[in-house]
Design a protein around this motif. Structure first.
Motif, PDB file in Angstrom:
ATOM      1  N   ASP A  84      22.579 -62.100  14.025  1.00 52.79           N
ATOM      2  CA  ASP A  84      21.887 -62.692  15.073  1.00 52.79           C
ATOM      3  C   ASP A  84      23.021 -62.503  16.336  1.00 52.79           C
ATOM      4  O   ASP A  84      23.804 -63.280  16.410  1.00 52.79           O
ATOM      5  N   SER A  98      13.299 -62.249  23.483  1.00 50.95           N
ATOM      6  CA  SER A  98      12.163 -62.802  23.022  1.00 50.95           C
ATOM      7  C   SER A  98      10.882 -62.003  23.237  1.00 50.95           C
ATOM      8  O   SER A  98      10.814 -61.865  24.399  1.00 50.95           O
ATOM      9  N   ARG A 152      13.441 -55.672  17.331  1.00 54.24           N
ATOM     10  CA  ARG A 152      12.090 -56.101  17.842  1.00 54.24           C
ATOM     11  C   ARG A 152      11.332 -55.223  18.888  1.00 54.24           C
ATOM     12  O   ARG A 152      10.382 -55.480  19.449  1.00 54.24           O
ATOM     13  N   ALA A 161      20.921 -68.278  12.873  1.00 56.27           N
ATOM     14  CA  ALA A 161      20.393 -68.491  13.882  1.00 56.27           C
ATOM     15  C   ALA A 161      18.987 -68.114  13.884  1.00 56.27           C
ATOM     16  O   ALA A 161      18.023 -68.669  14.776  1.00 56.27           O
ATOM     17  N   GLY A 209      16.617 -73.265  17.479  1.00 56.27           N
ATOM     18  CA  GLY A 209      15.416 -73.380  16.778  1.00 56.27           C
ATOM     19  C   GLY A 209      15.375 -73.714  15.159  1.00 56.27           C
ATOM     20  O   GLY A 209      15.134 -74.511  14.373  1.00 56.27           O
TER      21      GLY A 209
END
Ligand code: 3PG
Length: 414
Positions: free
Chosen positions: A23, A66, A121, A163, A391
């Motif tokens: 991460d 994100s 991603r 993470a 999170g």
């Protein structure tokens, strides 16, 4: 084997191709492409270095940004140079994840080489929206393109992305279904530190919860109060504002309107229940700061002008928080006290981090904003442990088995 997961000590690495998921997700200045922080890259570099030093052909997979907030969504190209600096060996980069170019490049690696792939991603199967919509099982994730293309090239999968351990995505949970798997050194360390913090913290144990990630903060509050881990919870940011309203304190219509407009109204009812049960363990601000004509103003709770919205805790609260932090034996911090990015509203956050820097307590800081504040106030060397997770850390604290932990336990059976 630790926690039912294999470690890299259990594998022969020389000449083996190892896929390592890390991460390295960092805030990015989208205009210049520069990373605003390098803390997570520094944290995962030792595992990457160790694999390369032991003769592995190291293929690094990472996400950046994100797809939900569409924030910091960027290539991992800028991470290459930073990783190279921390690892102390050349790191190559390829603008591909699992297409023909990446496959050819992986096949051409020699022992000790390190290759960083582009943002995983960029593949739809890896996105959080995809995860949430389709909810693929781990077996199904093993059939995604990225796993089908990369797994046959590798001997071992290593996950060092603590993470991101709360994410249920193919590069995090799919490879363990088809490859021998292990956790990396950072994953192991974070797991140990956080487990110990929860099980036997030195007392008094103080939690400082702030920021605007309300669902995370409430999840954490319920956990650490319910389990008896927290002797006190100091509150800041939006978390404090919601609790102040729940406690029947007058904090200004502006703060209230902001909470409702941000769809956090439901948390006021939740907060009422938690506050009623654990009132004696909460420390709420006695004053707040707000901004008027670009200038910082302060008001005591109960005397806040109607229209204003709180942007920081006040100076009296900051002094009280400092005293409590300095007289604690364990302090855990997640989230800033206000909008610490701006000079007029950073006072409370700065004060808390100053106290973190000189308290004799064992201090743990977690979450993206808290890591940024630690760097901003020059406290990196003074905090006992900086956890890369936000999170993931919060969900880990609740005691639930995180998707990546579950997948790695399965990988230990292969
Ligand atoms: C984080 O920043 O908490 C991790 O990198 C996970 O990112 P995500 O919340 O976008 O999955």
């Amino acid at each position: 084997m630790k926690f039912g997961i294999k470690t890299i000590d259990e594998f022969e690495l020389d000449g083996r191709t190892v896929l390592i998921r890390v991460d390295m997700n960092q805030p990015v200045d989208m205009a210049t492409g520069k990373l605003k922080s390098t803390a997570r890259i520094k944290a995962c570099a030792p595992t990457v270095r160790e694999l390369a030093e032991k003769g592995a052909k190291v293929v690094v997979l990472a996400h950046q940004g994100s797809d939900i907030e569409y924030k910091n969504f960027y290539t991992t190209a800028p991470h290459r140079e930073v990783l190279e600096g921390f690892v102390g060996r050349p790191v190559q980069f390829i603008e591909d994840v699992c297409g023909p170019a990446a496959i050819e490049k992986i096949r051409s690696l020699s022992a000790g080489d390190i290759l960083l792939l582009d943002n995983v991603r960029f593949m739809s199967e890896e996105q959080t929206l995809f995860e949430q919509k389709l909810q693929l099982s781990h077996e199904e994730q093993a059939k995604t393109l990225v796993v089908r293309k990369l797994a046959p090239l590798a001997d071992l999968y290593v996950c060092d992305a603590f993470a991101a351990a709360h994410r249920d995505q193919p590069t995090l949970c799919g490879f363990e279904q088809v490859l021998p798997s292990a956790m990396g050194r950072l994953f192991e360390k974070e797991y140990v530190v956080i487990s110990e913090l929860m099980e036997s913290p030195a007392r008094p144990c103080t939690f400082v919860l702030g920021g605007a990630k309300i669902s995370d903060a409430f999840l954490m509050m319920e956990t650490v109060l319910g389990k008896g881990t927290a002797d006190r919870i100091l509150t800041g940011g939006l978390v404090a504002n919601i609790l102040l309203i729940a406690a029947g304190k007058e904090i200004g219509q502006g703060s209230y309107d902001f909470i409702v407009k941000s769809n956090y109204g439901e948390y006021i009812e939740k907060a009422k229940k938690i506050y009623a049960e654990y009132q004696d363990r909460f420390v709420l601000p006695v004053d707040i700061a707000y901004t008027e004509d670009g200038k910082r103003k302060e008001a005591d709770i109960g005397a806040v002008p109607a229209a204003v919205a709180a942007t920081d805790i006040g100076k009296k609260s900051a002094a009280q928080y400092q005293e409590i932090i300095r007289s604690s034996a364990t302090v855990f911090v997640n989230g800033p006290m206000g909008i610490f990015e701006e000079e007029e509203t950073e006072f409370g956050t700065k004060a808390v981090w100053e106290a973190l820097g000189d308290t004799p307590a064992y201090t743990v800081v977690g979450g993206g904003d808290s890591i940024t504040a630690t760097t901003k106030y020059g406290k990196t060397d003074d905090i006992s442990y900086i956890c890369t997770g936000g999170g993931a850390l919060i969900r880990f604290l609740t005691g639930e088995e995180l998707p990546v932990v579950k997948a790695l336990r399965h990988g230990a059976t292969i």
